[in-house]
Design an enzyme around this catalytic site. Structure first.
Site, PDB file in Angstrom:
ATOM      1  N   CYS A 153      -0.532  -0.381  10.407  1.00  0.00           N
ATOM      2  CA  CYS A 153      -0.876  -1.361   9.374  1.00  0.00           C
ATOM      3  C   CYS A 153       0.335  -2.107   8.837  1.00  0.00           C
ATOM      4  O   CYS A 153       1.332  -1.506   8.430  1.00  0.00           O
ATOM      5  CB  CYS A 153      -1.584  -0.646   8.231  1.00  0.00           C
ATOM      6  N   CYS A 189     -19.933  -6.939   2.233  1.00  0.00           N
ATOM      7  CA  CYS A 189     -19.435  -5.617   2.609  1.00  0.00           C
ATOM      8  C   CYS A 189     -18.120  -5.386   1.875  1.00  0.00           C
ATOM      9  O   CYS A 189     -17.288  -6.283   1.788  1.00  0.00           O
ATOM     10  CB  CYS A 189     -19.199  -5.569   4.113  1.00  0.00           C
ATOM     11  N   CYS A 241     -16.670  -9.910   4.146  1.00  0.00           N
ATOM     12  CA  CYS A 241     -16.076  -8.579   4.052  1.00  0.00           C
ATOM     13  C   CYS A 241     -14.924  -8.642   3.055  1.00  0.00           C
ATOM     14  O   CYS A 241     -13.928  -9.331   3.295  1.00  0.00           O
ATOM     15  CB  CYS A 241     -15.568  -8.135   5.411  1.00  0.00           C
ATOM     16  N   ARG A 274     -18.773  -4.950  16.938  1.00  0.00           N
ATOM     17  CA  ARG A 274     -18.019  -6.136  16.504  1.00  0.00           C
ATOM     18  C   ARG A 274     -16.629  -6.141  17.108  1.00  0.00           C
ATOM     19  O   ARG A 274     -15.905  -5.142  17.022  1.00  0.00           O
ATOM     20  CB  ARG A 274     -17.907  -6.122  14.974  1.00  0.00           C
ATOM     21  N   CYS A 281      -0.327   4.420   7.147  1.00  0.00           N
ATOM     22  CA  CYS A 281      -1.008   4.186   8.435  1.00  0.00           C
ATOM     23  C   CYS A 281      -0.087   3.369   9.345  1.00  0.00           C
ATOM     24  O   CYS A 281       0.257   2.229   9.023  1.00  0.00           O
ATOM     25  CB  CYS A 281      -2.314   3.439   8.200  1.00  0.00           C
ATOM     26  N   CYS A 325     -20.309   0.967   7.991  1.00  0.00           N
ATOM     27  CA  CYS A 325     -19.596   0.277   9.055  1.00  0.00           C
ATOM     28  C   CYS A 325     -18.344   1.096   9.329  1.00  0.00           C
ATOM     29  O   CYS A 325     -17.561   1.362   8.420  1.00  0.00           O
ATOM     30  CB  CYS A 325     -19.222  -1.125   8.582  1.00  0.00           C
ATOM     31  N   CYS A 351       0.833  -1.198   0.000  1.00  0.00           N
ATOM     32  CA  CYS A 351       0.000   0.000   0.000  1.00  0.00           C
ATOM     33  C   CYS A 351       0.874   1.258   0.000  1.00  0.00           C
ATOM     34  O   CYS A 351       1.905   1.295   0.665  1.00  0.00           O
ATOM     35  CB  CYS A 351      -0.893   0.007   1.235  1.00  0.00           C
TER      36      CYS A 351
END
Ligand code: SF4
Length: 401
Positions: free
Chosen positions: A72, A142, A109, A272, A69, A202, A65
């Site tokens: 991550c 999702c 997901c 969740r 972040c 979400c 990526c």
């Protein structure tokens, strides 16, 4: 405690607690912890009974990526030894999804690393959604693809997506400490776009990144304002090779207080337990089911979860039941208000989004504010419970479901 009676009354009325009350939950003593769980459990059972919704993560594209972040493992410059692969083909994704559904999940997901999808990526994911829905009747899908551009949420909705996940992760005040390549406002904008397109929103958080109690309360109050249908609560997994690898700040008791606070502030929303459940709650996981009404089955995006069979045994042993495909997740008033999760009678629901603290964070990736590299290890931290995912999507090995 007067505090807990007040919070239960407010939770049953869907009334927002004060900031001071939310902070007081996080500050309760170990002597009061079981009372806190019992009180928040009353609110949980009022809106969701004894049901536990199971969700299953499929990492469509892993690693590499360009965003930074810090929590991550898929970030720019990550040294974490994770699986890296580009887009799964629709049939491969559907096969992975089918394993989770066979294990008892009702929602899949679909997550992809990256800042956000190109229009071509949206075409690709749309085809994947259609394939999964054609091959798995009644499944809720999702998507979690990062920041959305204008029109992309509508296209995903038209392709059959039920929900979109994009987490706020932390408070607005500390956001710049964990990510510099996009802003908190960018994240709010994407959640708003998903909502406006008729997708069930979400959006959740990551705890354990070195934030203060006030930061945690801030992000949860911001989430309440955005009004998502589901709120994933990630507990940072300090993966080796990420900037937050030394941030071992959580205890099982702290995790329970955080989940209780989220339940009191968002009483009628699907709460969740996401990444970090096994690593930080450990043998206290069954108690957490009295607070959250939803978990992920099996593995996360880049790290392993406990065996899917163990998840099912834990739910049964604790007296809960897995929510069936025909059951509506959300309370009636949220369904009629057009809320996503649960509004699709038995076929859509929820939320997704960068599970696994990697992009949205429902899964694993952790990070901590840039507060230096001093180790912040709480006594009893179990670093040995962190394992990189080596099976399932993107490999030839059977998934954990
Ligand atoms: S959280 Fe998402 S956007 Fe951020 S580095 Fe990880 S994969 Fe990229």
């Amino acid at each position: 405690m007067d505090l807990l009676s007040t919070l239960v009354d407010k939770g049953l009325r869907r009334e927002t607690p004060t900031r001071e009350e939310a902070l007081a939950v996080l500050a309760t003593s170990d002597d009061d912890l079981l009372d806190v769980v019992a009180a928040a459990g009353k609110v949980r059972r009022h809106w969701f009974g004894w049901r536990v919704k199971l969700n299953y993560l499929v990492n469509l594209k892993s690693g590499l990526c360009p965003e930074d972040c810090s929590y991550c493992s898929q970030r720019l410059g990550s040294k974490a030894d994770i699986l890296k692969y580009t887009w799964l083909k629709p049939d491969q994704a559907s096969q992975a999804a089918a394993a989770g559904l066979a294990g008892g999940a009702k929602r899949v997901c679909l997550v992809a690393s990256g800042r956000g999808p190109t229009d071509r990526d949206v075409d690709r994911v749309s085809e994947t959604i259609k394939t999964i829905k054609d091959q798995n009747e009644g499944v809720e899908v999702c998507a979690c693809l990062g920041l959305l551009s204008d029109g992309q949420a509508e296209r995903l909705r038209a392709a059959g997506a039920d929900a979109y996940n994009h987490n706020l992760n932390t408070s607005e005040a500390t956001y710049g400490d964990i990510t510099t390549t996009h802003t908190y406002a960018d994240r709010v904008d994407t959640v708003t776009k998903a909502h406006a397109a008729g997708l069930s929103a979400c959006s959740g958080l990551i705890a354990g990144m070195g934030e203060s109690d006030a930061d945690l309360v801030d992000v949860v109050f911001s989430l309440r304002e955005l009004d998502p249908d589901s709120v994933p609560v990630n507990f940072l997994i300090p993966m080796e090779g990420t900037p937050l690898s030394a941030e071992w700040n959580l205890t099982p008791q702290r995790c329970l207080r955080i989940l209780a606070m989220v339940r009191f502030v968002c009483p009628d929303v699907e709460v969740r337990i996401a990444g970090g459940r096994e690593v930080h709650l450990r043998t206290m996981q069954p108690l957490a089911l009295h607070l959250a009404n939803s978990i992920f089955l099996g593995d996360y995006l880049t790290s392993e979860g406990q065996a899917g069979r163990t998840d099912l045994e834990m739910i049964a042993d604790a007296g809960f039941e897995v929510e069936g495909a025909g059951e509506v997740t959300l309370p009636e008033h949220r369904v009629t208000a057009g809320g996503g999760c649960g509004s699709h009678t038995g076929e859509d629901a929820g939320c997704g989004g960068h599970a696994e603290a990697g992009c949205g964070s429902q899964g694993v990736c952790g990070s901590a504010p840039a507060q230096g590299t001093d180790e912040q290890t709480v006594p009893g931290a179990r670093k040995d419970l962190v394992s990189v995912r080596r099976r399932g999507a993107g490999t030839d090995l059977a998934p954990n479901a």
